[in-house]
Design an enzyme around this catalytic site. Sequence first.
Site, PDB file in Angstrom:
ATOM      1  N   GLN A  44       0.823  -1.205   0.000  1.00 55.14           N
ATOM      2  CA  GLN A  44       0.000   0.000   0.000  1.00 55.14           C
ATOM      3  C   GLN A  44       0.854   1.250   0.000  1.00 55.14           C
ATOM      4  O   GLN A  44       0.514   2.249  -0.629  1.00 55.14           O
ATOM      5  CB  GLN A  44      -0.940   0.003   1.206  1.00 55.14           C
ATOM      6  CG  GLN A  44      -1.929  -1.141   1.205  1.00 55.14           C
ATOM      7  CD  GLN A  44      -2.636  -1.284  -0.132  1.00 55.14           C
ATOM      8  OE1 GLN A  44      -3.398  -0.416  -0.536  1.00 55.14           O
ATOM      9  NE2 GLN A  44      -2.385  -2.376  -0.833  1.00 55.14           N
ATOM     10  N   HIS A  98       1.758   3.014  -3.318  1.00 50.87           N
ATOM     11  CA  HIS A  98       0.780   3.756  -4.118  1.00 50.87           C
ATOM     12  C   HIS A  98       1.153   5.234  -4.201  1.00 50.87           C
ATOM     13  O   HIS A  98       1.196   5.810  -5.279  1.00 50.87           O
ATOM     14  CB  HIS A  98      -0.617   3.621  -3.514  1.00 50.87           C
ATOM     15  CG  HIS A  98      -1.335   2.390  -3.954  1.00 50.87           C
ATOM     16  ND1 HIS A  98      -1.742   2.193  -5.245  1.00 50.87           N
ATOM     17  CD2 HIS A  98      -1.711   1.277  -3.272  1.00 50.87           C
ATOM     18  CE1 HIS A  98      -2.349   1.023  -5.352  1.00 50.87           C
ATOM     19  NE2 HIS A  98      -2.347   0.446  -4.172  1.00 50.87           N
ATOM     20  N   GLU A 146      -9.307   0.692   5.326  1.00 51.24           N
ATOM     21  CA  GLU A 146      -9.731   0.259   3.993  1.00 51.24           C
ATOM     22  C   GLU A 146      -9.469  -1.242   3.829  1.00 51.24           C
ATOM     23  O   GLU A 146     -10.350  -2.008   3.448  1.00 51.24           O
ATOM     24  CB  GLU A 146      -8.958   1.055   2.942  1.00 51.24           C
ATOM     25  CG  GLU A 146      -9.262   0.649   1.509  1.00 51.24           C
ATOM     26  CD  GLU A 146      -8.341   1.327   0.514  1.00 51.24           C
ATOM     27  OE1 GLU A 146      -8.670   1.305  -0.684  1.00 51.24           O
ATOM     28  OE2 GLU A 146      -7.279   1.867   0.909  1.00 51.24           O
ATOM     29  N   HIS A 147      -8.226  -1.651   4.094  1.00 48.32           N
ATOM     30  CA  HIS A 147      -7.842  -3.062   4.027  1.00 48.32           C
ATOM     31  C   HIS A 147      -7.393  -3.527   5.409  1.00 48.32           C
ATOM     32  O   HIS A 147      -6.553  -2.874   6.033  1.00 48.32           O
ATOM     33  CB  HIS A 147      -6.665  -3.267   3.068  1.00 48.32           C
ATOM     34  CG  HIS A 147      -6.876  -2.708   1.700  1.00 48.32           C
ATOM     35  ND1 HIS A 147      -6.298  -1.530   1.271  1.00 48.32           N
ATOM     36  CD2 HIS A 147      -7.608  -3.173   0.653  1.00 48.32           C
ATOM     37  CE1 HIS A 147      -6.654  -1.299   0.018  1.00 48.32           C
ATOM     38  NE2 HIS A 147      -7.458  -2.273  -0.378  1.00 48.32           N
ATOM     39  N   ASP A 162      -6.751  -6.934  -4.560  1.00 52.13           N
ATOM     40  CA  ASP A 162      -6.634  -5.845  -5.531  1.00 52.13           C
ATOM     41  C   ASP A 162      -6.883  -6.322  -6.953  1.00 52.13           C
ATOM     42  O   ASP A 162      -7.365  -5.554  -7.792  1.00 52.13           O
ATOM     43  CB  ASP A 162      -5.234  -5.230  -5.462  1.00 52.13           C
ATOM     44  CG  ASP A 162      -5.130  -4.133  -4.417  1.00 52.13           C
ATOM     45  OD1 ASP A 162      -6.172  -3.712  -3.892  1.00 52.13           O
ATOM     46  OD2 ASP A 162      -4.000  -3.705  -4.122  1.00 52.13           O
ATOM     47  N   HIS A 191     -53.921  16.259   2.769  1.00 55.31           N
ATOM     48  CA  HIS A 191     -53.476  14.874   2.960  1.00 55.31           C
ATOM     49  C   HIS A 191     -54.602  14.069   3.625  1.00 55.31           C
ATOM     50  O   HIS A 191     -54.949  12.958   3.199  1.00 55.31           O
ATOM     51  CB  HIS A 191     -52.230  14.814   3.852  1.00 55.31           C
ATOM     52  CG  HIS A 191     -50.954  15.132   3.152  1.00 55.31           C
ATOM     53  ND1 HIS A 191     -50.663  16.384   2.676  1.00 55.31           N
ATOM     54  CD2 HIS A 191     -49.880  14.358   2.861  1.00 55.31           C
ATOM     55  CE1 HIS A 191     -49.463  16.372   2.122  1.00 55.31           C
ATOM     56  NE2 HIS A 191     -48.962  15.141   2.216  1.00 55.31           N
TER      57      HIS A 191
END
Length: 440
Positions: free
Chosen positions: A265, A268, A333-334, A367, A426
Amino acid sequence: MTVSTAIARLNAADQDFARHLDHLLSWESVSDDAVNQRVLDIIKAVRERGDAALVEFTQRFDGVDAKSIDDLILGRERLELALTRITAPQREALEKAAKRVRVYHERQKQDSWQYTEADGTVLGQKVTPLDRAGLYVPGGKASYPSSVLMNAIPAKVAGVTEVVMVVPTPRGELNELVLAAACIAGVDRVFTVGGAQAVAALAYGTESVPKVDKIVGPGNIYVATAKRHVFGQVGIDMIAGPSEILVVCDGQTDPDWIAMDLFSQAEHDEDAQAILVSPDAEFLDRVAASIDKLLPTMERAEIIEKSINGRGALIQVRDMQQAIEVANRIAPEHLELSVADPQAWLGQIRHAGAIFMGRHTSEALGDYCAGPNHVLPTSGTARYSSPLGVYDFQKRSSIIFCSEQGASDLGQTASVLARGESLTAHARSAEYRILTEKGN
């Protein structure tokens, strides 16, 4: 090239641990005023001048010598050509990954349903796919064919009629893997435009680019800012932050494996976050040593170094129970559960985008080819949001059909509540349908 790491070490037993953890996790996806104004100007130009603005911006920002919008359109035959230009192993890998992603997402499909009450009233839900979805794909060297599969296939499984892909081609550079992935995933149309101008075109439509119902896919700060501005005009998937991984380990996994999982990660970008949590202090030392040993061997060593030093951490906890508590607080996230019996802890995980179970399940498999979607909530948003899926490309309509008796019974309840809200029309609308004793 010299690289070195000084990854942060935290201990959950320290009095100021919570403050240090909050500081480590803080990340704000904000655009400065200059970026924001530039994006607004681009959106305005695309809305006013359509294709002409797209051509102009593509010439200016991507260095593409486009004479007209026709130069920025790729037909289906060009996608099929890309399949012949990639290597046999690449095509096989794309097709295998696509099949696994499709099979997984087929299980997410929801069907319409109805039920009938005793008086004949019918209630239900109608599930309908979106008409058209827009897929943004980064272009040039930073290209991700896996993202094409992960975004386009759920849309197609959902039944979306048309998937339109936009992908920038800096200096005319086409990525054959991306185009091949688009072909395999069933993308219908491709426009070689990018940036905020591509988002604007998808949101509002131009003479050539069709207006879509939802825009999905990752992009840079200009793309993210544009998605913020067009939300409401169209749906969007999310505003994603930097990639994250949290590894919870009992100290028994090979430290080289863990170091490389963290790198997966960190490579990235510099803002990506890689964190290891373990109750074993000696194991944390061994992973730190593996990080220093392996970092110089990495192609993206400088990026990894900045990520690890800036936002990474090795966190010591009291025991595995506290490790799970820290994981839920981070809501990553992971999340890798690199432990002997991950199933025993799974029930206690409340917040995570994707959970990778056991020592052999690296995040990288998710991934590319495991099957579940890799478009995941970041920056703690796993507390309230979910991975991209088929459900993101479907909408639900409520179904209400009242029998005569049902309308009468419900009308009495509605009348009381409507008059309590001083909404007389109504109430009277409902009261008209209340049966009298004579049944009329």
